[in-house]
Design a protein around this motif. Structure first.
Motif, PDB file in Angstrom:
ATOM      1  N   PRO A  57       6.657 -13.004  -2.187  1.00 32.46           N
ATOM      2  CA  PRO A  57       5.744 -12.731  -0.678  1.00 32.46           C
ATOM      3  C   PRO A  57       5.663 -11.413  -0.375  1.00 32.46           C
ATOM      4  O   PRO A  57       6.171 -10.341  -0.866  1.00 32.46           O
ATOM      5  CB  PRO A  57       6.884 -13.336   0.065  1.00 32.46           C
ATOM      6  N   VAL A  58       4.225 -11.026   0.116  1.00 38.20           N
ATOM      7  CA  VAL A  58       3.755  -9.752   0.475  1.00 38.20           C
ATOM      8  C   VAL A  58       3.134  -9.717   1.906  1.00 38.20           C
ATOM      9  O   VAL A  58       3.231 -10.994   2.250  1.00 38.20           O
ATOM     10  CB  VAL A  58       2.891  -9.130  -0.685  1.00 38.20           C
ATOM     11  N   SER A  59       2.563  -8.752   2.331  1.00 39.72           N
ATOM     12  CA  SER A  59       1.971  -8.787   3.642  1.00 39.72           C
ATOM     13  C   SER A  59       0.472  -8.781   3.505  1.00 39.72           C
ATOM     14  O   SER A  59      -0.188  -9.006   4.844  1.00 39.72           O
ATOM     15  CB  SER A  59       2.560  -7.654   4.615  1.00 39.72           C
ATOM     16  N   THR A  60      -0.212  -8.642   2.626  1.00 42.51           N
ATOM     17  CA  THR A  60      -1.611  -8.321   2.494  1.00 42.51           C
ATOM     18  C   THR A  60      -2.119  -8.991   1.616  1.00 42.51           C
ATOM     19  O   THR A  60      -1.499  -8.915   0.256  1.00 42.51           O
ATOM     20  CB  THR A  60      -2.251  -7.014   2.824  1.00 42.51           C
ATOM     21  N   GLY A  61      -3.435  -9.592   1.353  1.00 44.08           N
ATOM     22  CA  GLY A  61      -4.088 -10.038   0.384  1.00 44.08           C
ATOM     23  C   GLY A  61      -4.598  -9.048  -0.649  1.00 44.08           C
ATOM     24  O   GLY A  61      -4.567  -9.132  -1.840  1.00 44.08           O
ATOM     25  N   THR A  62      -4.610  -7.954  -0.167  1.00 43.20           N
ATOM     26  CA  THR A  62      -5.180  -6.828  -1.072  1.00 43.20           C
ATOM     27  C   THR A  62      -4.150  -6.537  -2.079  1.00 43.20           C
ATOM     28  O   THR A  62      -4.337  -6.339  -3.113  1.00 43.20           O
ATOM     29  CB  THR A  62      -5.538  -5.453  -0.058  1.00 43.20           C
ATOM     30  N   VAL A  63      -2.715  -6.433  -1.636  1.00 45.23           N
ATOM     31  CA  VAL A  63      -1.753  -5.888  -2.532  1.00 45.23           C
ATOM     32  C   VAL A  63      -1.435  -7.296  -3.336  1.00 45.23           C
ATOM     33  O   VAL A  63      -1.122  -7.009  -4.446  1.00 45.23           O
ATOM     34  CB  VAL A  63      -0.457  -5.436  -1.622  1.00 45.23           C
ATOM     35  N   ALA A  64      -1.602  -8.526  -2.843  1.00 40.69           N
ATOM     36  CA  ALA A  64      -1.456  -9.586  -3.932  1.00 40.69           C
ATOM     37  C   ALA A  64      -2.311  -9.520  -4.973  1.00 40.69           C
ATOM     38  O   ALA A  64      -1.929  -9.716  -6.111  1.00 40.69           O
ATOM     39  CB  ALA A  64      -1.468 -10.997  -2.864  1.00 40.69           C
ATOM     40  N   ASN A  65      -3.507  -9.215  -4.447  1.00 38.98           N
ATOM     41  CA  ASN A  65      -4.500  -8.996  -5.525  1.00 38.98           C
ATOM     42  C   ASN A  65      -4.191  -7.847  -6.664  1.00 38.98           C
ATOM     43  O   ASN A  65      -4.417  -7.907  -7.842  1.00 38.98           O
ATOM     44  CB  ASN A  65      -5.962  -8.814  -4.950  1.00 38.98           C
ATOM     45  N   ALA A  66      -3.927  -6.748  -5.987  1.00 40.91           N
ATOM     46  CA  ALA A  66      -3.646  -5.603  -6.741  1.00 40.91           C
ATOM     47  C   ALA A  66      -2.305  -5.803  -7.694  1.00 40.91           C
ATOM     48  O   ALA A  66      -2.496  -5.333  -8.892  1.00 40.91           O
ATOM     49  CB  ALA A  66      -3.501  -4.162  -5.856  1.00 40.91           C
ATOM     50  N   ILE A  67      -1.443  -6.280  -7.220  1.00 41.69           N
ATOM     51  CA  ILE A  67      -0.264  -6.424  -8.049  1.00 41.69           C
ATOM     52  C   ILE A  67      -0.493  -7.311  -9.248  1.00 41.69           C
ATOM     53  O   ILE A  67      -0.158  -7.384 -10.221  1.00 41.69           O
ATOM     54  CB  ILE A  67       0.907  -7.121  -7.191  1.00 41.69           C
ATOM     55  N   ALA A  68      -1.294  -8.548  -8.893  1.00 39.82           N
ATOM     56  CA  ALA A  68      -1.566  -9.529  -9.776  1.00 39.82           C
ATOM     57  C   ALA A  68      -2.454  -8.927 -10.846  1.00 39.82           C
ATOM     58  O   ALA A  68      -1.745  -8.964 -12.248  1.00 39.82           O
ATOM     59  CB  ALA A  68      -2.479 -10.447  -9.230  1.00 39.82           C
ATOM     60  N   LEU A  69      -3.239  -8.181 -10.715  1.00 40.99           N
ATOM     61  CA  LEU A  69      -4.302  -7.648 -11.851  1.00 40.99           C
ATOM     62  C   LEU A  69      -3.531  -6.615 -12.755  1.00 40.99           C
ATOM     63  O   LEU A  69      -3.613  -6.273 -13.664  1.00 40.99           O
ATOM     64  CB  LEU A  69      -5.541  -7.266 -11.416  1.00 40.99           C
ATOM     65  N   ALA A  70      -2.697  -5.780 -11.791  1.00 37.72           N
ATOM     66  CA  ALA A  70      -1.952  -4.605 -12.667  1.00 37.72           C
ATOM     67  C   ALA A  70      -0.820  -5.265 -13.334  1.00 37.72           C
ATOM     68  O   ALA A  70      -0.542  -4.420 -14.547  1.00 37.72           O
ATOM     69  CB  ALA A  70      -1.202  -3.581 -11.581  1.00 37.72           C
ATOM     70  N   THR A  71      -0.453  -6.285 -13.005  1.00 38.75           N
ATOM     71  CA  THR A  71       0.874  -6.950 -13.976  1.00 38.75           C
ATOM     72  C   THR A  71       0.065  -7.183 -15.178  1.00 38.75           C
ATOM     73  O   THR A  71       0.925  -7.349 -16.193  1.00 38.75           O
ATOM     74  CB  THR A  71       1.195  -8.314 -13.021  1.00 38.75           C
ATOM     75  N   VAL A  72      -1.198  -7.663 -15.455  1.00 40.21           N
ATOM     76  CA  VAL A  72      -1.671  -8.179 -16.621  1.00 40.21           C
ATOM     77  C   VAL A  72      -2.688  -7.420 -17.247  1.00 40.21           C
ATOM     78  O   VAL A  72      -3.188  -7.856 -18.469  1.00 40.21           O
ATOM     79  CB  VAL A  72      -2.173  -9.772 -16.568  1.00 40.21           C
ATOM     80  N   THR A  73      -3.023  -6.374 -16.780  1.00 36.52           N
ATOM     81  CA  THR A  73      -4.142  -5.587 -17.095  1.00 36.52           C
ATOM     82  C   THR A  73      -3.451  -4.054 -17.712  1.00 36.52           C
ATOM     83  O   THR A  73      -2.938  -3.521 -16.661  1.00 36.52           O
ATOM     84  CB  THR A  73      -5.242  -5.420 -16.319  1.00 36.52           C
ATOM     85  N   PRO A  74      -3.687  -3.561 -18.745  1.00 38.50           N
ATOM     86  CA  PRO A  74      -3.366  -2.349 -19.143  1.00 38.50           C
ATOM     87  C   PRO A  74      -4.210  -1.240 -18.436  1.00 38.50           C
ATOM     88  O   PRO A  74      -5.333  -1.747 -18.092  1.00 38.50           O
ATOM     89  CB  PRO A  74      -3.617  -1.983 -20.514  1.00 38.50           C
ATOM     90  N   GLY A 235       5.419  -0.691  -1.597  1.00 38.34           N
ATOM     91  CA  GLY A 235       5.771  -0.583  -0.226  1.00 38.34           C
ATOM     92  C   GLY A 235       5.849  -1.964   0.202  1.00 38.34           C
ATOM     93  O   GLY A 235       5.859  -2.203   1.600  1.00 38.34           O
ATOM     94  N   HIS A 236       5.762  -2.991  -0.305  1.00 34.10           N
ATOM     95  CA  HIS A 236       5.573  -4.357   0.035  1.00 34.10           C
ATOM     96  C   HIS A 236       6.695  -5.208  -0.163  1.00 34.10           C
ATOM     97  O   HIS A 236       6.748  -6.510   0.229  1.00 34.10           O
ATOM     98  CB  HIS A 236       4.448  -5.226  -0.238  1.00 34.10           C
ATOM     99  N   LEU A 237       8.016  -4.752  -0.505  1.00 37.84           N
ATOM    100  CA  LEU A 237       9.200  -5.317  -0.574  1.00 37.84           C
ATOM    101  C   LEU A 237       9.832  -5.143   0.921  1.00 37.84           C
ATOM    102  O   LEU A 237      10.414  -4.115   1.086  1.00 37.84           O
ATOM    103  CB  LEU A 237      10.110  -5.005  -1.522  1.00 37.84           C
ATOM    104  N   LEU A 238       9.453  -6.083   1.575  1.00 30.44           N
ATOM    105  CA  LEU A 238       9.980  -5.749   3.101  1.00 30.44           C
ATOM    106  C   LEU A 238      11.485  -6.134   3.084  1.00 30.44           C
ATOM    107  O   LEU A 238      11.996  -7.073   2.761  1.00 30.44           O
ATOM    108  CB  LEU A 238       9.199  -6.783   4.166  1.00 30.44           C
ATOM    109  N   SER A 239      12.095  -5.102   4.097  1.00 36.33           N
ATOM    110  CA  SER A 239      13.476  -5.384   4.172  1.00 36.33           C
ATOM    111  C   SER A 239      13.735  -6.768   5.093  1.00 36.33           C
ATOM    112  O   SER A 239      14.953  -7.418   4.776  1.00 36.33           O
ATOM    113  CB  SER A 239      14.139  -4.333   5.072  1.00 36.33           C
TER     114      SER A 239
END
Ligand SMILES: Cc1ncc(COP(=O)(O)O)c(C=O)c1O
Length: 342
Positions: A57-74, A235-239
């Motif tokens: 879970p995260v708070s924005t679609g932008t970060v969901a996209n960015a994390i997804a792509l960075a996870t699998v792309t060098p 910064g999206h690991l919300l307390s």
């Protein structure tokens, strides 16, 4: 009255989501997604998608996209997407930033959709350049698209097959995923995990939630750690993640998410039908989800604005505007808009 068709981001939070937040607001709960609600997400989404799913879970679609792509792309990898994709036009370089310089490759395609020919042409053009070029690493599709259209399960399957044959991972930007599922009348798995999608940015904020989105990873448990570390660094690991996770659980419970999207799509369809019946106004794209793109004169749009109707005039186009319908749009509001068309 002022009626707002500018964006589904401008709509209120659905009362069921507010109730889920209030219900979660009892006593203390472990921080940083170690709470009971967050702990139930993997199981709940695995059931929803009929396969093993990891939910971040995260708070924005932008970060969901960015994390997804960075996870699998060098950093030397490339991500293929439609030229109108949100990751390409509306995220201020977040995918490149989190991907340490990865490259987005925008690909043409009509009505907001990539097709196999344009993707193959774009990808194969750089093949053979070895280390001099970027390494094709991921394909990202938006469902429903930025043009309010929807990929069929067959189209997604074909594109994913091609991507996997070329050692690319597949991502879906599902900011309006619910609207696509409803539009196709399919099971959510049929256009994701079962069609070859590896990762889904599961949007919920536009369809009734408050700052609640999730990255869903299908059948790739080895990606969890990278994605979770990227979430922390973003910064999206919300307390107090419990409030996000409680919404996501309530959102998918009893098909609530599909009910809200059904309502939104129905309002859009009513408007689209009126546009089609109008002698001077046209649809720019088939209206298949909750966004309707309308071609008209600038004066026509001004006449709507003068009746307190808010919508988005499309940048760079005097003759194009977007109208977005949501879970909270009322019949009255849609009828007011239709009447105002004249
Ligand atoms: C297609 C698409 N993807 C992703 C997003 C996510 O945006 P945000 O970071 O504002 O939640 C949006 C929001 O407008 C969108 O339209």
């Amino acid at each position: 009255m002022t009626v707002n068709f500018s964006s589904d981001n401008e709509t209120p939070v659905a009362s069921a989501m507010m109730e889920a937040i209030v219900a979660a607001n009892q006593g203390t709960a472990t921080a940083y997604a170690e709470d009971a609600w967050s702990g139930r997400l993997d199981q709940a989404f695995s059931e929803l998608f009929r396969t093993e799913a990891i939910v971040i879970p995260v708070s924005t679609g932008t970060v969901a996209n960015a994390i997804a792509l960075a996870t699998v792309t060098p950093p030397w990898g490339s991500v293929y997407c439609h030229q109108s994709a949100h990751i390409q036009n509306d995220e201020s370089g977040a995918p490149e930033f989190f991907g340490n310089g990865l490259r987005l490759v925008p690909v043409a395609g009509s009505a907001g959709k990539l097709n196999l020919d344009s993707l193959a042409q774009s990808m194969l053009a750089t093949e053979g350049h070895g280390v001099h070029s970027y390494l094709p690493s991921a394909l990202s599709l938006t469902q429903s698209t930025e043009s309010g259209t929807v990929y069929t399960a067959d189209e997604i399957r074909g594109l994913c097959k091609f991507a996997h044959q070329h050692n690319m991972k597949t991502h879906m930007d599902g900011a309006r995923f619910a609207n696509a599922v409803v539009s196709l009348g399919c099971h959510p798995a049929e256009i994701t995990s079962e069609a070859g999608i590896d990762m889904l940015s599961f949007g919920a904020s536009k369809n009734g939630c408050m700052a609640a989105e999730a990255l869903v990873i299908f059948k790739q448990p080895q990606w969890r750690e990278t994605a979770e570390r990227l979430r922390k660094r973003s910064g999206h690991l919300l307390s107090k993640m419990r409030y996000i996770s409680a919404q996501l659980l309530a959102y998918i419970e009893n098909d609530r998410w599909l009910e809200m999207a059904t309502h939104a799509n129905r309002q859009a369809a009513m408007f689209a039908q009126a546009v089609q019946g109008h002698p001077h106004v046209n649809l720019e794209y088939p209206a298949q989800a909750n966004e309707v793109f309308v071609r008209w004169t600038s004066e026509g749009f001004t006449q709507l604005e003068s009746q307190d109707i808010e919508f988005q005039r499309w940048p760079g186009r005097d003759d194009l505007a977007r109208f977005v319908f949501a879970h909270s749009t009322t019949d009255e509001e849609t009828q007011y808009l239709i009447h105002a068309l004249g």
